[in-house]
Design a protein around this motif. Structure first.
Motif, PDB file in Angstrom:
ATOM      1  N   MET A 249       0.816  -1.214   0.000  1.00 14.65           N
ATOM      2  CA  MET A 249       0.000   0.000   0.000  1.00 14.65           C
ATOM      3  C   MET A 249       0.845   1.257   0.000  1.00 14.65           C
ATOM      4  O   MET A 249       0.329   2.353  -0.006  1.00 14.65           O
ATOM      5  N   THR A 250       2.169   1.124   0.024  1.00 13.59           N
ATOM      6  CA  THR A 250       3.013   2.304  -0.034  1.00 13.59           C
ATOM      7  C   THR A 250       3.100   2.789  -1.470  1.00 13.59           C
ATOM      8  O   THR A 250       3.054   2.009  -2.419  1.00 13.59           O
ATOM      9  N   GLY A 251       3.225   4.086  -1.633  1.00 13.85           N
ATOM     10  CA  GLY A 251       3.339   4.643  -2.971  1.00 13.85           C
ATOM     11  C   GLY A 251       3.632   6.127  -2.910  1.00 13.85           C
ATOM     12  O   GLY A 251       3.449   6.776  -1.866  1.00 13.85           O
ATOM     13  N   PHE A 252       4.111   6.666  -4.037  1.00 14.72           N
ATOM     14  CA  PHE A 252       4.423   8.096  -4.095  1.00 14.72           C
ATOM     15  C   PHE A 252       4.342   8.556  -5.538  1.00 14.72           C
ATOM     16  O   PHE A 252       4.705   7.832  -6.471  1.00 14.72           O
ATOM     17  N   ALA A 253       3.848   9.767  -5.715  1.00 16.31           N
ATOM     18  CA  ALA A 253       3.833  10.404  -7.031  1.00 16.31           C
ATOM     19  C   ALA A 253       3.854  11.908  -6.836  1.00 16.31           C
ATOM     20  O   ALA A 253       3.278  12.436  -5.878  1.00 16.31           O
ATOM     21  N   ALA A 254       4.528  12.606  -7.747  1.00  9.25           N
ATOM     22  CA  ALA A 254       4.595  14.074  -7.685  1.00  9.25           C
ATOM     23  C   ALA A 254       4.616  14.606  -9.113  1.00  9.25           C
ATOM     24  O   ALA A 254       5.108  13.941 -10.033  1.00  9.25           O
ATOM     25  N   ALA A 255       4.084  15.800  -9.292  1.00  4.91           N
ATOM     26  CA  ALA A 255       4.043  16.402 -10.631  1.00  4.91           C
ATOM     27  C   ALA A 255       3.799  17.896 -10.506  1.00  4.91           C
ATOM     28  O   ALA A 255       3.347  18.392  -9.461  1.00  4.91           O
ATOM     29  N   ARG A 256       4.091  18.587 -11.598  1.00  6.30           N
ATOM     30  CA  ARG A 256       3.838  20.027 -11.685  1.00  6.30           C
ATOM     31  C   ARG A 256       2.922  20.308 -12.869  1.00  6.30           C
ATOM     32  O   ARG A 256       2.915  19.553 -13.853  1.00  6.30           O
ATOM     33  N   GLY A 257       2.166  21.376 -12.767  1.00  6.28           N
ATOM     34  CA  GLY A 257       1.278  21.761 -13.847  1.00  6.28           C
ATOM     35  C   GLY A 257       1.058  23.255 -13.854  1.00  6.28           C
ATOM     36  O   GLY A 257       1.410  23.957 -12.898  1.00  6.28           O
ATOM     37  N   ALA A 258       0.454  23.734 -14.923  1.00  5.34           N
ATOM     38  CA  ALA A 258       0.195  25.183 -15.023  1.00  5.34           C
ATOM     39  C   ALA A 258      -0.901  25.430 -16.042  1.00  5.34           C
ATOM     40  O   ALA A 258      -1.094  24.656 -16.990  1.00  5.34           O
ATOM     41  N   GLN A 259      -1.623  26.507 -15.827  1.00  5.29           N
ATOM     42  CA  GLN A 259      -2.626  26.985 -16.783  1.00  5.29           C
ATOM     43  C   GLN A 259      -2.843  28.458 -16.532  1.00  5.29           C
ATOM     44  O   GLN A 259      -3.188  28.871 -15.416  1.00  5.29           O
TER      45      GLN A 259
ATOM     46  N   MET B  50       2.875   2.807  -9.491  1.00  2.00           N
ATOM     47  CA  MET B  50       3.949   2.534  -8.543  1.00  2.00           C
ATOM     48  C   MET B  50       3.496   1.513  -7.517  1.00  2.00           C
ATOM     49  O   MET B  50       4.228   0.589  -7.156  1.00  2.00           O
ATOM     50  N   ARG B  51       2.259   1.659  -7.039  1.00  2.00           N
ATOM     51  CA  ARG B  51       1.744   0.703  -6.064  1.00  2.00           C
ATOM     52  C   ARG B  51       1.629  -0.692  -6.673  1.00  2.00           C
ATOM     53  O   ARG B  51       1.887  -1.701  -6.005  1.00  2.00           O
ATOM     54  N   ARG B  52       1.263  -0.754  -7.948  1.00  2.00           N
ATOM     55  CA  ARG B  52       1.172  -2.058  -8.606  1.00  2.00           C
ATOM     56  C   ARG B  52       2.541  -2.695  -8.764  1.00  2.00           C
ATOM     57  O   ARG B  52       2.696  -3.909  -8.640  1.00  2.00           O
ATOM     58  N   SER B  53       3.542  -1.871  -9.061  1.00  3.50           N
ATOM     59  CA  SER B  53       4.903  -2.386  -9.190  1.00  3.50           C
ATOM     60  C   SER B  53       5.385  -2.971  -7.870  1.00  3.50           C
ATOM     61  O   SER B  53       5.963  -4.065  -7.828  1.00  3.50           O
ATOM     62  N   GLU B  54       5.128  -2.240  -6.790  1.00  2.00           N
ATOM     63  CA  GLU B  54       5.501  -2.758  -5.479  1.00  2.00           C
ATOM     64  C   GLU B  54       4.655  -3.973  -5.123  1.00  2.00           C
ATOM     65  O   GLU B  54       5.119  -4.897  -4.463  1.00  2.00           O
ATOM     66  N   GLY B  55       3.403  -3.966  -5.596  1.00  2.00           N
ATOM     67  CA  GLY B  55       2.538  -5.107  -5.333  1.00  2.00           C
ATOM     68  C   GLY B  55       3.039  -6.375  -5.997  1.00  2.00           C
ATOM     69  O   GLY B  55       2.923  -7.472  -5.443  1.00  2.00           O
ATOM     70  N   ALA B  56       3.601  -6.244  -7.209  1.00  2.00           N
ATOM     71  CA  ALA B  56       4.137  -7.413  -7.904  1.00  2.00           C
ATOM     72  C   ALA B  56       5.308  -8.012  -7.121  1.00  2.00           C
ATOM     73  O   ALA B  56       5.419  -9.244  -6.996  1.00  2.00           O
ATOM     74  N   ALA B  57       6.167  -7.142  -6.599  1.00  2.00           N
ATOM     75  CA  ALA B  57       7.285  -7.630  -5.792  1.00  2.00           C
ATOM     76  C   ALA B  57       6.777  -8.279  -4.507  1.00  2.00           C
ATOM     77  O   ALA B  57       7.299  -9.309  -4.056  1.00  2.00           O
ATOM     78  N   LEU B  58       5.753  -7.684  -3.931  1.00  3.68           N
ATOM     79  CA  LEU B  58       5.182  -8.231  -2.698  1.00  3.68           C
ATOM     80  C   LEU B  58       4.504  -9.579  -2.963  1.00  3.68           C
ATOM     81  O   LEU B  58       4.555 -10.490  -2.129  1.00  3.68           O
TER      82      LEU B  58
ATOM     83  N   GLY C 181      -6.271 -10.958  -8.108  1.00  4.94           N
ATOM     84  CA  GLY C 181      -6.054  -9.599  -8.594  1.00  4.94           C
ATOM     85  C   GLY C 181      -6.915  -8.553  -7.922  1.00  4.94           C
ATOM     86  O   GLY C 181      -6.852  -7.377  -8.270  1.00  4.94           O
ATOM     87  N   ALA C 182      -7.742  -8.944  -6.974  1.00  6.82           N
ATOM     88  CA  ALA C 182      -8.621  -8.011  -6.256  1.00  6.82           C
ATOM     89  C   ALA C 182      -7.961  -7.586  -4.943  1.00  6.82           C
ATOM     90  O   ALA C 182      -6.988  -8.205  -4.496  1.00  6.82           O
TER      91      ALA C 182
ATOM     92  N   GLN D  48       0.511  -6.956   5.908  1.00  6.21           N
ATOM     93  CA  GLN D  48       0.069  -5.614   6.305  1.00  6.21           C
ATOM     94  C   GLN D  48       0.263  -4.600   5.191  1.00  6.21           C
ATOM     95  O   GLN D  48      -0.309  -3.511   5.217  1.00  6.21           O
ATOM     96  N   ASN D  49       1.093  -4.943   4.188  1.00  7.29           N
ATOM     97  CA  ASN D  49       1.352  -4.042   3.071  1.00  7.29           C
ATOM     98  C   ASN D  49       0.403  -4.273   1.895  1.00  7.29           C
ATOM     99  O   ASN D  49       0.497  -3.573   0.889  1.00  7.29           O
ATOM    100  N   VAL D  50      -0.463  -5.275   2.018  1.00 10.73           N
ATOM    101  CA  VAL D  50      -1.316  -5.638   0.885  1.00 10.73           C
ATOM    102  C   VAL D  50      -2.610  -4.835   0.931  1.00 10.73           C
ATOM    103  O   VAL D  50      -3.232  -4.701   1.990  1.00 10.73           O
ATOM    104  N   GLU D  51      -3.018  -4.328  -0.217  1.00  9.96           N
ATOM    105  CA  GLU D  51      -4.267  -3.559  -0.274  1.00  9.96           C
ATOM    106  C   GLU D  51      -5.466  -4.489  -0.163  1.00  9.96           C
ATOM    107  O   GLU D  51      -5.486  -5.555  -0.746  1.00  9.96           O
TER     108      GLU D  51
END
Length: 292
Positions: A1-11, A146-154, A240-241, A289-292
């Motif tokens: 369930m750990t994950g991170f994402a960041a981005a910038r935008g403008a209008q 990112m969470r799915r990638s970590e989920g595959a390893a888990l 997969g659920a 404990q890390n599984v969604e």
């Protein structure tokens, strides 16, 4: 369930920065820090997060700022009057109670939200909200990926723990079968000692009691349940659920059977296997404990 994402935008004159992160949690806890003056933004973002996620403590931060687009700062007279009226009322009530307050400074008044604004700032925020929501879709997609990638390893890690549990369960079955002859001989010896030292005892009654002891030492059912739990856990991983809660429950069942196996062991070999099994189950429980 750990994950991170960041981005910038403008209008237009606006630019923003997203930061979305999550840590483990039993349920879904959403904490959003977004500008409250953009009508409907928080509700829209919360709905998108709730649809995409099932568990975890999730924090979303949105930092929004206006670029210099030739505009200038101005005072909003209506908001200023409201703030000044409120200050006057507070001071009047304080004086009525014999309290003396420090005079309000201009900077304090200007810092109140809505008093000082950028020229043109009274425009409809609907377009800005739509732009932010559209930009957030990509942020959320990166976060989920990112969470799915970590989920595959888990998944691979949990599958390894299940293989260990299955191997130890088979070893327990072999050890239990190997002790069968010794257990039968031990019961016969016990029966002989009891009969020699208890004149007049009912042999049938004594044999019945010893048979009950033998039944209590039988671990066939525990081994069968352990194997069934391994199959159930693998089915859940393959579904997969979101299965974190169900796997958490299964680890409790694994631990219960391992404890019972140790209690019934009556054999150093079977006890050793039971202890290894408890360790494997505990390692799996930590990862679940890390599984969604």
């Amino acid at each position: 369930m750990t994950g991170f994402a960041a981005a910038r935008g403008a209008q237009g004159p606006w630019s923003w920065t997203w930061e979305l992160r999550s840590v483990n949690g039993k349920g879904l806890d959403l904490r959003l820090r977004v500008p409250d003056w953009i009508s409907g933004l928080e509700a829209a973002l919360r709905a998108r997060l709730a649809k995409a996620l099932a568990r975890g403590n999730v924090t979303l931060n949105l930092r929004l700022q206006a670029e210099d687009a030739g505009g200038h700062l101005r005072i909003n007279p209506a908001h200023l009057d409201d703030v000044l009226n409120a200050i006057a009322e507070v001071e009047a009530r304080a004086m009525a109670r014999g309290l003396s307050l420090a005079p309000a400074r201009p900077g304090d008044v200007l810092s109140v939200r809505g008093v000082l604004e950028t020229a043109g700032g009274d425009e409809d925020t609907g377009a800005l909200k739509e732009a932010l929501c559209a930009d957030f879709e990509e942020v959320l997609a990166d976060f989920v990926a990112m969470r799915r990638s970590e989920g595959a390893a888990l998944h691979a890690l949990l599958d390894g723990h299940l293989s260990d549990i299955a191997r130890l369960t088979d070893a327990a079955a072999t050890a239990a079968e190997g002790r069968r002859a010794d257990a039968a001989q031990a019961l016969q010896d016990s029966l002989a000692r009891v009969m020699d030292g208890a004149a007049g005892a009912d042999p049938a009654r004594v044999a019945q009691e010893l048979a009950m002891i033998a039944v209590k030492a039988e671990v066939t059912e525990e081994i069968g349940r352990l194997r069934a739990h391994v199959d159930a856990a693998r089915d859940l991983l393959a579904s997969g659920a979101p299965v974190g809660r169900k796997l958490d429950f299964l680890t409790q069942e694994f631990n219960r059977e391992a404890n019972t196996l140790c209690a019934k062991a009556q054999s150093s070999a079977l006890t050793a296997i039971g202890l290894e099994l408890k360790v494997a189950v505990d390692q799996m429980r930590e990862q679940v404990q890390n599984v969604e």
